[in-house]
Write an enzyme that holds these catalytic residues in place. Structure first.
Site, PDB file in Angstrom:
ATOM      1  N   GLU A  18       0.819  -1.217   0.000  1.00 54.94           N
ATOM      2  CA  GLU A  18       0.000   0.000   0.000  1.00 54.94           C
ATOM      3  C   GLU A  18       0.851   1.264   0.000  1.00 54.94           C
ATOM      4  O   GLU A  18       0.361   2.336  -0.364  1.00 54.94           O
ATOM      5  CB  GLU A  18      -0.971  -0.022   1.191  1.00 54.94           C
ATOM      6  CG  GLU A  18      -2.057  -1.080   1.011  1.00 54.94           C
ATOM      7  CD  GLU A  18      -2.890  -1.314   2.257  1.00 54.94           C
ATOM      8  OE1 GLU A  18      -4.078  -1.599   2.120  1.00 54.94           O
ATOM      9  OE2 GLU A  18      -2.334  -1.251   3.384  1.00 54.94           O
ATOM     10  N   GLY A  82     -12.717  -4.245   1.572  1.00 55.47           N
ATOM     11  CA  GLY A  82     -13.771  -5.034   0.958  1.00 55.47           C
ATOM     12  C   GLY A  82     -14.999  -4.160   0.696  1.00 55.47           C
ATOM     13  O   GLY A  82     -15.329  -3.290   1.509  1.00 55.47           O
ATOM     14  N   MET A 179      -9.584  -3.076   8.230  1.00 58.43           N
ATOM     15  CA  MET A 179      -9.106  -3.475   9.554  1.00 58.43           C
ATOM     16  C   MET A 179      -8.347  -2.376  10.311  1.00 58.43           C
ATOM     17  O   MET A 179      -7.779  -2.658  11.362  1.00 58.43           O
ATOM     18  CB  MET A 179      -8.227  -4.733   9.406  1.00 58.43           C
ATOM     19  CG  MET A 179      -8.996  -5.885   8.760  1.00 58.43           C
ATOM     20  SD  MET A 179      -8.020  -7.364   8.392  1.00 58.43           S
ATOM     21  CE  MET A 179      -7.721  -8.005  10.021  1.00 58.43           C
ATOM     22  N   GLU A 180      -8.320  -1.140   9.778  1.00 55.79           N
ATOM     23  CA  GLU A 180      -7.517  -0.104  10.437  1.00 55.79           C
ATOM     24  C   GLU A 180      -8.205   1.258  10.580  1.00 55.79           C
ATOM     25  O   GLU A 180      -7.910   2.012  11.514  1.00 55.79           O
ATOM     26  CB  GLU A 180      -6.191   0.132   9.677  1.00 55.79           C
ATOM     27  CG  GLU A 180      -5.261  -1.073   9.612  1.00 55.79           C
ATOM     28  CD  GLU A 180      -5.600  -2.012   8.469  1.00 55.79           C
ATOM     29  OE1 GLU A 180      -6.303  -1.581   7.527  1.00 55.79           O
ATOM     30  OE2 GLU A 180      -5.189  -3.190   8.508  1.00 55.79           O
ATOM     31  N   ASP A 203     -11.841  -6.332  -3.071  1.00 55.53           N
ATOM     32  CA  ASP A 203     -12.638  -7.565  -3.049  1.00 55.53           C
ATOM     33  C   ASP A 203     -14.044  -7.199  -2.609  1.00 55.53           C
ATOM     34  O   ASP A 203     -14.308  -6.052  -2.251  1.00 55.53           O
ATOM     35  CB  ASP A 203     -12.005  -8.575  -2.081  1.00 55.53           C
ATOM     36  CG  ASP A 203     -11.896  -8.023  -0.670  1.00 55.53           C
ATOM     37  OD1 ASP A 203     -12.878  -8.132   0.069  1.00 55.53           O
ATOM     38  OD2 ASP A 203     -10.844  -7.443  -0.310  1.00 55.53           O
TER      39      ASP A 203
HETATM   40  N1  SAH Z   1      -2.727 -12.565   4.499  1.00 58.54           N
HETATM   41  C1  SAH Z   1      -2.900 -11.161   4.198  1.00 58.54           C
HETATM   42  C2  SAH Z   1      -3.863 -10.566   5.176  1.00 58.54           C
HETATM   43  C3  SAH Z   1      -4.390  -9.265   4.721  1.00 58.54           C
HETATM   44  S1  SAH Z   1      -5.606  -8.666   5.825  1.00 58.54           S
HETATM   45  C4  SAH Z   1      -1.545 -10.478   4.294  1.00 58.54           C
HETATM   46  O1  SAH Z   1      -0.837 -10.726   5.277  1.00 58.54           O
HETATM   47  O2  SAH Z   1      -1.181  -9.741   3.381  1.00 58.54           O
HETATM   48  C5  SAH Z   1      -6.461  -7.553   4.752  1.00 58.54           C
HETATM   49  C6  SAH Z   1      -5.928  -6.156   4.657  1.00 58.54           C
HETATM   50  O3  SAH Z   1      -6.609  -5.467   3.621  1.00 58.54           O
HETATM   51  C7  SAH Z   1      -6.165  -5.315   5.894  1.00 58.54           C
HETATM   52  O4  SAH Z   1      -5.160  -4.332   6.020  1.00 58.54           O
HETATM   53  C8  SAH Z   1      -7.551  -4.693   5.640  1.00 58.54           C
HETATM   54  O5  SAH Z   1      -7.621  -3.345   6.081  1.00 58.54           O
HETATM   55  C9  SAH Z   1      -7.747  -4.744   4.136  1.00 58.54           C
HETATM   56  N2  SAH Z   1      -8.910  -5.504   3.636  1.00 58.54           N
HETATM   57  C10 SAH Z   1      -9.131  -5.723   2.309  1.00 58.54           C
HETATM   58  N3  SAH Z   1     -10.238  -6.465   2.126  1.00 58.54           N
HETATM   59  C11 SAH Z   1     -10.739  -6.734   3.362  1.00 58.54           C
HETATM   60  C12 SAH Z   1     -11.866  -7.489   3.819  1.00 58.54           C
HETATM   61  N4  SAH Z   1     -12.670  -8.135   2.961  1.00 58.54           N
HETATM   62  N5  SAH Z   1     -12.102  -7.560   5.152  1.00 58.54           N
HETATM   63  C13 SAH Z   1     -11.273  -6.920   6.019  1.00 58.54           C
HETATM   64  N6  SAH Z   1     -10.190  -6.222   5.642  1.00 58.54           N
HETATM   65  C14 SAH Z   1      -9.904  -6.115   4.322  1.00 58.54           C
END
Ligand code: SAH
Length: 245
Positions: A18, A82, A179-180, A203
């Site tokens: 990012e 998402g 998530m932030e 997504d």
């Molecule tokens: N295994 C992955 C985990 C990513 S977590 C890794 O380590 O790269 C997902 C990240 O993208 C988080 O920072 C969150 O803010 C964002 N994100 C994107 N799509 C999301 C969704 N459907 N639900 C929650 N967070 C999502």
């Protein structure tokens, strides 16, 4: 506290992808001493602090606090999320105008779901900064994908379930889930630092989310870079107008 005696524009992302390209574009980058991943540098002549905060609410709050201490005059989060609102899909952009933590649950005390006990029901971003982010996001993608203002729901959960999406819509009228954002909102509001959040949808938070999300990250990195340049170009114009007698 201030880097080189100047207040800096803060840019935050959770994952390396990012903020990687933004960091690549910095002139004279220098790590900010401390345990967190924060870099000070110049982006198109504007002093910036760029942070890779890590995933989740605690990391975002920690980074917000460290960015403020390092001299961030404001903080913009750029990253992926998402899609939750109907009609939004991969590649569209949600700029947060309201933030809630969907995993906060004090309902046993009569608090509404999504409200951290003792905290506000929701957090609002800086309106001027949010307008600038909306304008910049539209310039980056003229006539292309949708760029909308909406509610961002944050929690320490990767959402990949249509039933959860339905719940997030019904409970919070959410446009995007990540998530932030709401943790930055809580921390920055407490610290008195203006903030805004822009999320490109990677997504649809459904059964395909776990594979859609990584496939989209490279494209998101490019759009995050363009957004950062567009934002600092606005700051440069404002500064130059002020300096013109
Ligand atoms: N295994 C992955 C985990 C990513 S977590 C890794 O380590 O790269 C997902 C990240 O993208 C988080 O920072 C969150 O803010 C964002 N994100 C994107 N799509 C999301 C969704 N459907 N639900 C929650 N967070 C999502």
């Amino acid at each position: 506290m201030l880097q080189g005696g100047v207040a800096a524009f803060g840019i935050m992302g959770a994952m390396a992808d990012e903020i990687r390209l933004i960091r690549d574009d910095l002139t004279d980058p220098r790590p900010v001493p401390g345990a967190l991943d924060i870099t000070f540098g110049w982006l198109d002549g504007i002093p910036v602090l760029v942070s890779r905060c890590g995933i989740g609410k605690v990391n975002a709050a920690l980074a917000a606090s460290a960015m403020a201490a390092a001299g961030a005059a404001s903080i913009v989060f750029t990253g992926v999320a998402g899609a939750v609102a109907p009609g939004l899909g991969i590649g569209d952009v949600v700029v947060g105008d309201r933030f809630i933590q969907h995993d906060a649950d004090g309902t046993a005390f009569g608090d509404p779901i999504g409200q951290v006990p003792g905290e506000p029901a929701c957090w609002r971003p800086d309106p001027g900064l949010t307008d600038r982010v909306l304008t910049a996001a539209r310039r980056v993608d003229p006539g292309g994908r949708r760029v909308v203002a909406g509610t961002i729901a944050s929690g320490d959960q990767f959402i990949a379930d249509p039933a959860r999406v339905t719940w997030l819509r019904a409970q919070f009228d959410a446009s995007a889930v990540e998530m932030e954002g709401a943790a930055l909102a809580q921390a920055a509001s407490r610290l008195g630092v203006p903030f805004a959040v822009a999320r490109i949808l990677s997504d649809s938070a459904d059964g395909a989310a776990a594979s859609d999300f990584p496939a989209f990250l490279a494209r998101a990195a490019e759009r995050d870079r363009e957004l950062a340049h567009e934002l600092v170009s606005g700051l440069r114009e404002t500064r130059d107008r002020r300096l013109t007698p």
